[in-house]
Design a protein around this motif. Structure first.
Motif, PDB file in Angstrom:
ATOM      1  N   CYS A 141      -3.938   1.833  -2.591  1.00 44.62           N
ATOM      2  CA  CYS A 141      -4.107   0.704  -1.652  1.00 44.62           C
ATOM      3  C   CYS A 141      -4.026  -0.623  -2.424  1.00 44.62           C
ATOM      4  O   CYS A 141      -4.829  -0.899  -3.313  1.00 44.62           O
ATOM      5  CB  CYS A 141      -5.439   0.803  -0.925  1.00 44.62           C
ATOM      6  SG  CYS A 141      -5.791  -0.670   0.063  1.00 44.62           S
ATOM      7  N   ALA A 142      -3.059  -1.441  -2.056  1.00 51.29           N
ATOM      8  CA  ALA A 142      -2.831  -2.712  -2.767  1.00 51.29           C
ATOM      9  C   ALA A 142      -3.947  -3.711  -2.500  1.00 51.29           C
ATOM     10  O   ALA A 142      -4.261  -4.553  -3.335  1.00 51.29           O
ATOM     11  CB  ALA A 142      -1.490  -3.304  -2.348  1.00 51.29           C
ATOM     12  N   VAL A 143      -4.548  -3.623  -1.311  1.00 41.15           N
ATOM     13  CA  VAL A 143      -5.610  -4.571  -0.959  1.00 41.15           C
ATOM     14  C   VAL A 143      -6.869  -4.260  -1.766  1.00 41.15           C
ATOM     15  O   VAL A 143      -7.496  -5.157  -2.334  1.00 41.15           O
ATOM     16  CB  VAL A 143      -5.904  -4.521   0.557  1.00 41.15           C
ATOM     17  CG1 VAL A 143      -6.953  -5.556   0.920  1.00 41.15           C
ATOM     18  CG2 VAL A 143      -4.623  -4.756   1.365  1.00 41.15           C
ATOM     19  N   CYS A 195      -2.193   2.699   5.965  1.00 42.90           N
ATOM     20  CA  CYS A 195      -3.382   2.500   5.128  1.00 42.90           C
ATOM     21  C   CYS A 195      -4.415   1.652   5.862  1.00 42.90           C
ATOM     22  O   CYS A 195      -4.100   0.627   6.448  1.00 42.90           O
ATOM     23  CB  CYS A 195      -2.980   1.803   3.828  1.00 42.90           C
ATOM     24  SG  CYS A 195      -4.322   1.615   2.650  1.00 42.90           S
ATOM     25  N   CYS A 212       0.848  -1.192   0.000  1.00 42.49           N
ATOM     26  CA  CYS A 212       0.000   0.000   0.000  1.00 42.49           C
ATOM     27  C   CYS A 212       0.890   1.251   0.000  1.00 42.49           C
ATOM     28  O   CYS A 212       1.978   1.237   0.564  1.00 42.49           O
ATOM     29  CB  CYS A 212      -0.916   0.026   1.226  1.00 42.49           C
ATOM     30  SG  CYS A 212      -2.096  -1.338   1.268  1.00 42.49           S
ATOM     31  N   HIS A 245      -7.050   0.553   4.220  1.00 38.82           N
ATOM     32  CA  HIS A 245      -7.642  -0.241   3.131  1.00 38.82           C
ATOM     33  C   HIS A 245      -9.140   0.036   3.001  1.00 38.82           C
ATOM     34  O   HIS A 245      -9.938  -0.882   2.873  1.00 38.82           O
ATOM     35  CB  HIS A 245      -7.369  -1.735   3.336  1.00 38.82           C
ATOM     36  CG  HIS A 245      -6.067  -2.019   4.019  1.00 38.82           C
ATOM     37  ND1 HIS A 245      -4.851  -1.688   3.455  1.00 38.82           N
ATOM     38  CD2 HIS A 245      -5.787  -2.560   5.234  1.00 38.82           C
ATOM     39  CE1 HIS A 245      -3.881  -2.032   4.301  1.00 38.82           C
ATOM     40  NE2 HIS A 245      -4.427  -2.541   5.383  1.00 38.82           N
TER      41      HIS A 245
END
Ligand SMILES: Nc1nc2c(ncn2[C@@H]2O[C@H](COP(=O)(O)OP(=O)(O)OP(=O)(O)O)[C@@H](O)[C@H]2O)c(=O)[nH]1
Ligand SMILES: [Mg+2]
Ligand SMILES: [Zn+2]
Length: 378
Positions: free
Chosen positions: A316-318, A308, A303, A310
């Motif tokens: 945000c990678a999630v 983060c 992220c 989320h």
């Protein structure tokens, strides 16, 4: 009210004392435990395993007997986590005509859940101690309940035992339905074995019995009515546990099993049957959460912001994984909820829990020393 029923006592008759060590080994006694117990110098001090606990009285299986033991003063004063729980290895002794639990040997694992106290504060409850494998049992007629499964997996990983997902009543679904269920369960049971079982046809029983081979301990957890006790009976090969039909309209159970209980397998090894739990609160978690959510946790470092949440953050990678369909929105929501629940738990109870854990170790050594001082070996 309920009779203490420890089925198939492993000990030989009283005039065959040599079988005592063997009998304990079938319950999981080993050299590590024997070494821990050698500090007790009193002749009458003997090891045993707690099969059941009723209002402070522990039913303890010792080498040649099944005994009812009260708690020492120290243990009576101890916190709920320190006191003997089903599955604990303890030392008992005869004191003034009574059998007393004088020590709880350090645990290899403990399945602990958050529990509401009478005064409505939350505390912890040890569901089972020294467990090698936790069977998380869900019924195929009422599920799979994926959100509940996630919660059960966090608790199971946290216990130190290895989780296994057991989906019961497989006889009531056809092949196509079973395949669908497997697909959805496998999005949640990551790196965890999933077994289908039918207590009607016997399908899956042999594989499950394997988990207790080598005198290991398996605890069964899950909602009421999913078939835990029926499975215990199937694995033992006899009707040792009471079972009851679920309610027709919603498939819910009737809370038939009322106490946690150790059940011995004929070939060695033990099962812990437990009452169905409606709500399963988390207690504390060091790595249970990350082990139950390896897919989410693997993305956290990616992220853009280190703090983060989320939820709406850019980069945000999630959330990106959810967009790509790799993680469902429900699973992320569930993960966030569990994180929040753990944060609240930690704020409320962490110092107390930590102190309790440390005290457990200390008390054990203190009691051993006191026993040696008061009762020098004759
Ligand atoms: N068709 C089918 N019925 C099952 C199976 N396993 C259990 N049942 C039935 O489900 C009902 C509930 O089983 P129990 O073993 O009492 O459930 P439990 O999980 O121990 O429930 P609690 O003790 O209340 O927590 C009983 O009527 C069982 O006969 C199965 O594999 N197939
Ligand atoms: Mg039951
Ligand atoms: Zn994020």
């Amino acid at each position: 009210m309920h009779a203490v029923r420890v089925t198939g006592h492993p000990g030989g008759s009283a005039d065959a004392p040599d079988s005592g060590d063997d009998a304990l080994r079938r319950l999981g006694w080993d050299d590590r435990l024997a070494a821990l117990a050698t500090g007790a110098a009193r002749d009458t001090t003997r090891p045993g395993r707690v099969a059941r606990v009723d209002r402070g009285l522990s039913t303890v299986i010792t080498a040649v007997d099944t005994e009812r033991a009260a708690l020492s003063v120290d243990l009576r004063d101890a916190g709920p986590i320190e006191r003997p729980a089903v599955g604990d290895w303890v030392l008992v002794d005869d004191q003034e005509g009574e059998v007393i639990v004088v020590a709880v040997l350090p645990r290899t694992s403990a399945f602990v859940r958050g529990a509401m106290r009478e005064d409505e504060t939350t505390g912890a409850q040890v569901v089972a101690a020294n467990v090698d494998t936790v069977f998380i049992v869900q019924s195929l007629t009422a599920g799979p309940r994926l959100r509940r499964l996630e919660r059960e997996l966090v608790l199971a990983w946290e216990s130190g035992a290895a989780p296994v997902v057991v989906l019961s009543k497989a006889d009531l679904l056809d092949e196509a339905q079973l395949a669908d269920v497997r697909d959805s369960v496998e999005t949640v049971a990551l790196g965890v074995p999933v077994h289908f079982v039918s207590n009607v046809t016997g399908e899956g029983a042999d594989e499950l019995r394997e988990y207790a081979s080598g005198n290991r301990t398996v605890a069964l957890i899950g909602a009421s009515g999913v078939g835990k006790s029926t499975l215990v009976n199937r694995l033992v090969g006899a009707d040792v546990q009471e079972t009851a039909e679920v309610r027709e309209k919603d498939q819910r159970g009737r809370h038939t099993t009322v106490a946690r209980e150790l059940v011995l397998l004929p070939g060695g090894g033990v099962l812990v049957d437990t009452p169905g739990l409606r709500a399963l609160a988390l207690w504390e978690s060091d790595d249970g959460l990350s082990r139950a959510f390896p897919d989410v946790e693997a993305l956290l470092g990616d992220c853009r912001f280190t703090d983060c949440a989320h939820e709406t953050e850019p980069g945000c990678a999630v959330l990106a994984a959810v967009e790509r369909g790799e993680i469902t929105a429900e699973r992320l929501e569930s993960y966030r909820g569990l994180v929040r629940e753990l944060e609240r738990q930690e704020e409320a109870s962490d110092p107390r829990a930590r102190a309790e854990r440390n005290r457990q170790e200390r008390n054990f050594h203190r009691m051993i020393k006191a026993t040696m001082r008061d009762n020098p070996k004759r």
